[in-house]
Design a protein around this motif. Structure first.
Motif, PDB file in Angstrom:
ATOM      1  N   GLY A 172       0.818  -1.210   0.000  1.00 38.73           N
ATOM      2  CA  GLY A 172       0.000   0.000   0.000  1.00 38.73           C
ATOM      3  C   GLY A 172       0.849   1.256   0.000  1.00 38.73           C
ATOM      4  O   GLY A 172       0.447   2.309  -0.488  1.00 38.73           O
ATOM      5  N   ALA A 173       2.054   1.154   0.537  1.00 42.46           N
ATOM      6  CA  ALA A 173       2.944   2.312   0.621  1.00 42.46           C
ATOM      7  C   ALA A 173       3.771   2.516  -0.637  1.00 42.46           C
ATOM      8  O   ALA A 173       4.247   3.621  -0.887  1.00 42.46           O
ATOM      9  N   ILE A 174       3.958   1.470  -1.423  1.00 33.72           N
ATOM     10  CA  ILE A 174       4.741   1.607  -2.653  1.00 33.72           C
ATOM     11  C   ILE A 174       3.838   2.236  -3.725  1.00 33.72           C
ATOM     12  O   ILE A 174       2.919   1.596  -4.221  1.00 33.72           O
ATOM     13  N   THR A 175       4.116   3.465  -4.047  1.00 36.21           N
ATOM     14  CA  THR A 175       3.269   4.139  -5.038  1.00 36.21           C
ATOM     15  C   THR A 175       4.034   4.578  -6.279  1.00 36.21           C
ATOM     16  O   THR A 175       3.489   4.591  -7.366  1.00 36.21           O
ATOM     17  N   TYR A 176       5.272   4.928  -6.142  1.00 41.82           N
ATOM     18  CA  TYR A 176       5.962   5.557  -7.255  1.00 41.82           C
ATOM     19  C   TYR A 176       6.337   4.576  -8.358  1.00 41.82           C
ATOM     20  O   TYR A 176       6.267   4.925  -9.538  1.00 41.82           O
ATOM     21  N   ASP A 177       6.736   3.356  -8.034  1.00 44.21           N
ATOM     22  CA  ASP A 177       7.127   2.397  -9.063  1.00 44.21           C
ATOM     23  C   ASP A 177       5.969   2.082 -10.005  1.00 44.21           C
ATOM     24  O   ASP A 177       6.134   2.062 -11.219  1.00 44.21           O
ATOM     25  N   GLY A 178       4.823   1.799  -9.442  1.00 41.22           N
ATOM     26  CA  GLY A 178       3.656   1.541 -10.279  1.00 41.22           C
ATOM     27  C   GLY A 178       3.223   2.768 -11.048  1.00 41.22           C
ATOM     28  O   GLY A 178       2.820   2.688 -12.215  1.00 41.22           O
ATOM     29  N   PHE A 179       3.340   3.915 -10.413  1.00 41.37           N
ATOM     30  CA  PHE A 179       2.970   5.155 -11.081  1.00 41.37           C
ATOM     31  C   PHE A 179       3.861   5.405 -12.293  1.00 41.37           C
ATOM     32  O   PHE A 179       3.387   5.810 -13.346  1.00 41.37           O
ATOM     33  N   LYS A 180       5.164   5.176 -12.162  1.00 37.85           N
ATOM     34  CA  LYS A 180       6.084   5.350 -13.289  1.00 37.85           C
ATOM     35  C   LYS A 180       5.692   4.452 -14.450  1.00 37.85           C
ATOM     36  O   LYS A 180       5.669   4.896 -15.599  1.00 37.85           O
ATOM     37  N   LEU A 181       5.398   3.190 -14.166  1.00 42.49           N
ATOM     38  CA  LEU A 181       5.034   2.251 -15.212  1.00 42.49           C
ATOM     39  C   LEU A 181       3.759   2.670 -15.920  1.00 42.49           C
ATOM     40  O   LEU A 181       3.687   2.662 -17.158  1.00 42.49           O
TER      41      LEU A 181
END
Length: 130
Positions: free
Chosen positions: A69-78
């Motif tokens: 839930g805290a990991i947002t930037y990696d998925g956002f970049k993709l």
């Protein structure tokens, strides 16, 4: 249409990683101590009921949700590179984590029933609100 693609991709990814989290938890809490007791020659003292905690799946699910839930930037970049906007990514991630919560709670209920009725003989009452 983009929501559906983003949601299905995130859900597949999250289900794979949730399965990996459960496998690592079982390996670390059940298999590794069993191997150590066999190597040390104390296998007669090892019981599955003593090795398994009652809330194993709940602990794994809670840890998983905090981490993913805290990991947002990696998925956002993709997703931003493939033309999926911020709002679509947010709502698809929220929906995918919501489905993971429902699936995880189903696993928790099933594990709780198996733990109370099959693994242990200590019945502490109803498992439903444990």
């Amino acid at each position: 249409m983009r929501f559906k693609v983003a949601f299905s991709y995130l859900l597949r990814t999250y289900l794979k990683t949730l399965g990996f989290f459960y496998a690592c938890a079982v390996a670390g809490i059940v298999i590794l101590p069993a191997l150590i007791t066999v190597i040390l020659g104390q296998a007669q003292h090892y019981t599955l009921a003593d090795a398994l905690p009652g809330g194993l799946t709940a602990i794994v699910l809670g840890f998983y949700l905090i981490v993913y839930g805290a990991i947002t930037y990696d998925g956002f970049k993709l997703f931003i590179q493939n033309g999926i906007g911020r709002k679509t990514y947010f709502w698809s991630k929220t929906a995918a984590l919501g489905v993971i919560i429902l699936f995880g709670e189903l696993i928790n209920i099933l594990y709780g029933w198996i733990y109370e009725n099959v693994i242990t003989t200590r019945h502490g009452g109803s498992m439903m609100f444990f």
